[in-house]
Design an enzyme around this catalytic site. Sequence first.
Site, PDB file in Angstrom:
ATOM      1  N   LYS A 190      -6.178   2.289  -6.538  1.00 29.31           N
ATOM      2  CA  LYS A 190      -7.427   2.776  -5.934  1.00 29.31           C
ATOM      3  C   LYS A 190      -7.180   4.036  -5.101  1.00 29.31           C
ATOM      4  O   LYS A 190      -7.874   5.031  -5.254  1.00 29.31           O
ATOM      5  CB  LYS A 190      -8.067   1.695  -5.040  1.00 29.31           C
ATOM      6  CG  LYS A 190      -8.378   0.392  -5.766  1.00 29.31           C
ATOM      7  CD  LYS A 190      -9.084  -0.601  -4.852  1.00 29.31           C
ATOM      8  CE  LYS A 190      -8.259  -1.053  -3.657  1.00 29.31           C
ATOM      9  NZ  LYS A 190      -7.159  -1.968  -3.979  1.00 29.31           N
TER      10      LYS A 190
ATOM     11  N   ARG B 146     -14.844  -5.872   0.395  1.00 32.91           N
ATOM     12  CA  ARG B 146     -13.826  -6.823  -0.039  1.00 32.91           C
ATOM     13  C   ARG B 146     -14.302  -8.271   0.094  1.00 32.91           C
ATOM     14  O   ARG B 146     -13.551  -9.178  -0.258  1.00 32.91           O
ATOM     15  CB  ARG B 146     -12.572  -6.641   0.815  1.00 32.91           C
ATOM     16  CG  ARG B 146     -11.446  -5.863   0.111  1.00 32.91           C
ATOM     17  CD  ARG B 146     -10.319  -5.706   1.109  1.00 32.91           C
ATOM     18  NE  ARG B 146      -9.034  -5.468   0.528  1.00 32.91           N
ATOM     19  CZ  ARG B 146      -8.448  -4.283   0.432  1.00 32.91           C
ATOM     20  NH1 ARG B 146      -9.079  -3.194   0.797  1.00 32.91           N
ATOM     21  NH2 ARG B 146      -7.229  -4.188  -0.045  1.00 32.91           N
TER      22      ARG B 146
ATOM     23  N   ARG C  69       6.555   1.008  -3.622  1.00 28.41           N
ATOM     24  CA  ARG C  69       5.995   1.841  -2.552  1.00 28.41           C
ATOM     25  C   ARG C  69       6.584   1.443  -1.203  1.00 28.41           C
ATOM     26  O   ARG C  69       6.832   2.289  -0.354  1.00 28.41           O
ATOM     27  CB  ARG C  69       4.472   1.706  -2.527  1.00 28.41           C
ATOM     28  CG  ARG C  69       3.824   2.583  -1.462  1.00 28.41           C
ATOM     29  CD  ARG C  69       2.325   2.642  -1.559  1.00 28.41           C
ATOM     30  NE  ARG C  69       1.710   1.364  -1.232  1.00 28.41           N
ATOM     31  CZ  ARG C  69       0.401   1.121  -1.297  1.00 28.41           C
ATOM     32  NH1 ARG C  69      -0.422   2.073  -1.678  1.00 28.41           N
ATOM     33  NH2 ARG C  69      -0.087  -0.059  -0.988  1.00 28.41           N
TER      34      ARG C  69
ATOM     35  N   ARG D 215       5.098   1.013   5.087  1.00 30.13           N
ATOM     36  CA  ARG D 215       4.023   0.029   5.287  1.00 30.13           C
ATOM     37  C   ARG D 215       4.619  -1.371   5.305  1.00 30.13           C
ATOM     38  O   ARG D 215       5.217  -1.806   4.317  1.00 30.13           O
ATOM     39  CB  ARG D 215       2.983   0.142   4.160  1.00 30.13           C
ATOM     40  CG  ARG D 215       1.930   1.184   4.452  1.00 30.13           C
ATOM     41  CD  ARG D 215       0.945   1.310   3.316  1.00 30.13           C
ATOM     42  NE  ARG D 215       0.195   0.089   3.044  1.00 30.13           N
ATOM     43  CZ  ARG D 215      -0.868   0.046   2.260  1.00 30.13           C
ATOM     44  NH1 ARG D 215      -1.317   1.156   1.689  1.00 30.13           N
ATOM     45  NH2 ARG D 215      -1.497  -1.093   2.041  1.00 30.13           N
TER      46      ARG D 215
ATOM     47  N   ARG E 113      -1.561 -11.111  -0.302  1.00 31.66           N
ATOM     48  CA  ARG E 113      -2.673 -10.148  -0.438  1.00 31.66           C
ATOM     49  C   ARG E 113      -3.386 -10.356  -1.770  1.00 31.66           C
ATOM     50  O   ARG E 113      -4.617 -10.287  -1.846  1.00 31.66           O
ATOM     51  CB  ARG E 113      -2.143  -8.714  -0.367  1.00 31.66           C
ATOM     52  CG  ARG E 113      -1.730  -8.331   1.037  1.00 31.66           C
ATOM     53  CD  ARG E 113      -0.812  -7.133   1.054  1.00 31.66           C
ATOM     54  NE  ARG E 113      -1.418  -5.910   0.568  1.00 31.66           N
ATOM     55  CZ  ARG E 113      -0.736  -4.811   0.280  1.00 31.66           C
ATOM     56  NH1 ARG E 113       0.589  -4.781   0.433  1.00 31.66           N
ATOM     57  NH2 ARG E 113      -1.350  -3.739  -0.132  1.00 31.66           N
TER      58      ARG E 113
HETATM   59  P1  B4P Z   1      -2.875   1.838  -4.730  1.00 36.26           P
HETATM   60  O1  B4P Z   1      -3.538   0.804  -5.538  1.00 36.26           O
HETATM   61  O2  B4P Z   1      -3.432   3.198  -4.769  1.00 36.26           O
HETATM   62  O3  B4P Z   1      -2.830   1.088  -3.354  1.00 36.26           O
HETATM   63  P2  B4P Z   1      -3.940   1.011  -2.236  1.00 36.26           P
HETATM   64  O4  B4P Z   1      -5.158   1.793  -2.543  1.00 36.26           O
HETATM   65  O5  B4P Z   1      -3.230   1.417  -1.039  1.00 36.26           O
HETATM   66  O6  B4P Z   1      -4.435  -0.502  -2.211  1.00 36.26           O
HETATM   67  P3  B4P Z   1      -4.117  -1.626  -1.163  1.00 36.26           P
HETATM   68  O7  B4P Z   1      -5.038  -2.729  -1.546  1.00 36.26           O
HETATM   69  O8  B4P Z   1      -2.670  -1.890  -1.161  1.00 36.26           O
HETATM   70  O9  B4P Z   1      -4.388  -1.117   0.302  1.00 36.26           O
HETATM   71  P4  B4P Z   1      -5.594  -1.015   1.299  1.00 36.26           P
HETATM   72  O10 B4P Z   1      -5.192   0.147   2.069  1.00 36.26           O
HETATM   73  O11 B4P Z   1      -6.928  -0.982   0.653  1.00 36.26           O
HETATM   74  O12 B4P Z   1      -1.356   2.114  -5.147  1.00 36.26           O
HETATM   75  C1  B4P Z   1      -0.288   1.226  -5.023  1.00 36.26           C
HETATM   76  C2  B4P Z   1       1.021   1.854  -5.565  1.00 36.26           C
HETATM   77  O13 B4P Z   1       0.960   1.937  -6.984  1.00 36.26           O
HETATM   78  C3  B4P Z   1       1.297   3.270  -5.071  1.00 36.26           C
HETATM   79  O14 B4P Z   1       2.653   3.354  -4.698  1.00 36.26           O
HETATM   80  C4  B4P Z   1       1.032   4.165  -6.280  1.00 36.26           C
HETATM   81  O15 B4P Z   1       1.865   5.295  -6.317  1.00 36.26           O
HETATM   82  C5  B4P Z   1       1.340   3.237  -7.434  1.00 36.26           C
HETATM   83  N1  B4P Z   1       0.541   3.553  -8.612  1.00 36.26           N
HETATM   84  C6  B4P Z   1      -0.771   3.897  -8.622  1.00 36.26           C
HETATM   85  N2  B4P Z   1      -1.164   4.108  -9.899  1.00 36.26           N
HETATM   86  C7  B4P Z   1      -0.082   3.863 -10.694  1.00 36.26           C
HETATM   87  C8  B4P Z   1       0.146   3.907 -12.127  1.00 36.26           C
HETATM   88  N3  B4P Z   1      -0.819   4.232 -12.985  1.00 36.26           N
HETATM   89  N4  B4P Z   1       1.377   3.581 -12.585  1.00 36.26           N
HETATM   90  C9  B4P Z   1       2.365   3.241 -11.741  1.00 36.26           C
HETATM   91  N5  B4P Z   1       2.221   3.205 -10.378  1.00 36.26           N
HETATM   92  C10 B4P Z   1       1.003   3.507  -9.871  1.00 36.26           C
HETATM   93  O16 B4P Z   1      -5.554  -2.387   2.163  1.00 36.26           O
HETATM   94  C11 B4P Z   1      -4.464  -2.731   3.001  1.00 36.26           C
HETATM   95  C12 B4P Z   1      -4.846  -3.910   3.897  1.00 36.26           C
HETATM   96  O17 B4P Z   1      -5.892  -3.510   4.826  1.00 36.26           O
HETATM   97  C13 B4P Z   1      -5.434  -5.144   3.214  1.00 36.26           C
HETATM   98  O18 B4P Z   1      -4.425  -6.017   2.725  1.00 36.26           O
HETATM   99  C14 B4P Z   1      -6.269  -5.777   4.356  1.00 36.26           C
HETATM  100  O19 B4P Z   1      -5.457  -6.501   5.250  1.00 36.26           O
HETATM  101  C15 B4P Z   1      -6.815  -4.571   5.103  1.00 36.26           C
HETATM  102  N6  B4P Z   1      -8.155  -4.179   4.632  1.00 36.26           N
HETATM  103  C16 B4P Z   1      -8.466  -2.993   3.993  1.00 36.26           C
HETATM  104  N7  B4P Z   1      -9.769  -2.956   3.681  1.00 36.26           N
HETATM  105  C17 B4P Z   1     -10.316  -4.121   4.120  1.00 36.26           C
HETATM  106  C18 B4P Z   1     -11.631  -4.685   4.050  1.00 36.26           C
HETATM  107  N8  B4P Z   1     -12.652  -4.039   3.471  1.00 36.26           N
HETATM  108  N9  B4P Z   1     -11.834  -5.923   4.592  1.00 36.26           N
HETATM  109  C19 B4P Z   1     -10.842  -6.594   5.178  1.00 36.26           C
HETATM  110  N10 B4P Z   1      -9.567  -6.129   5.264  1.00 36.26           N
HETATM  111  C20 B4P Z   1      -9.289  -4.901   4.734  1.00 36.26           C
END
Ligand code: B4P
Length: 209
Positions: free
Chosen positions: A30, A105, A144, A150, A162
């Site tokens: 995402k 979420r 990552r 992180r 998660r």
């Molecule tokens: P991403 O999938 O881009 O990770 P993200 O957006 O950071 O999602 P995430 O769910 O982890 O984090 P968020 O900040 O929303 O990429 C992951 C990895 O994959 C990267 O290293 C990337 O380089 C790699 N990658 C991407 N595409 C690829 C491909 N095609 N091939 C290979 N590798 C690839 O949430 C973090 C925490 O915040 C949650 O756990 C929760 O505690 C809290 N939170 C956030 N929003 C919330 C909400 N609305 N409600 C409640 N809690 C919330």
Amino acid sequence: MILYYICFFTKRQASTMLNLILFGPPGSGKGTQSEKLIRKYGLKHLSTGDLLRSEIASQTVLGLEAKKLMDRGQLVPDEVVIGMISSALESNPQAKGFLFDGFPRTSAQAEALDRLLELKNTGINKMIAMQVSEEELVSRLLKRGMTSGRSDDNNEGVIRARIAEYHNKTAAVADYYQKFGKVVSVKGEGNVDEIFEGLCKEIDEVLVA
Ligand code: B4P
């Protein structure tokens, strides 16, 4: 009469907004795809994960409380993230549209988002759900975790917690938007640029409709 024209113009402007939800489990890409999408479509990126990490970096009370939950792989309370999104919407009155990343979420967050957008005479155009297998998610996040600093990425137990939160509380959000026929799925595995093309195809369909 003047007031009528102001209301009409504001309503028309709001209805031409493009509001998208990029949906998927943790690690589905995402954040990665959001960076590319906001550049192409000129949208305002609203990532609750980024907003929470910024609170943590500033060591606010909200950030310190959120960190305890995030470090366990749990979701932060609805009222906290809804409040953050509400302020972000208020602070961007000129945005031509929003890309929601990591929000909503839970079903309560989805209902709150609809209400907030209704106040702006607009709504969600489409939810794009990225499909990635669990083993690929774990492997991406552990990778990552080696460089991101992180704390929620460098422990497999937390990563799996998660993903479990996603299945227990977040997956149902797609059912909520499905009722309105707004959900499409896109393959989230493979080359980043190819996945981006798949997402753009879905967004372009909204723009020509
Ligand atoms: P991403 O999938 O881009 O990770 P993200 O957006 O950071 O999602 P995430 O769910 O982890 O984090 P968020 O900040 O929303 O990429 C992951 C990895 O994959 C990267 O290293 C990337 O380089 C790699 N990658 C991407 N595409 C690829 C491909 N095609 N091939 C290979 N590798 C690839 O949430 C973090 C925490 O915040 C949650 O756990 C929760 O505690 C809290 N939170 C956030 N929003 C919330 C909400 N609305 N409600 C409640 N809690 C919330």
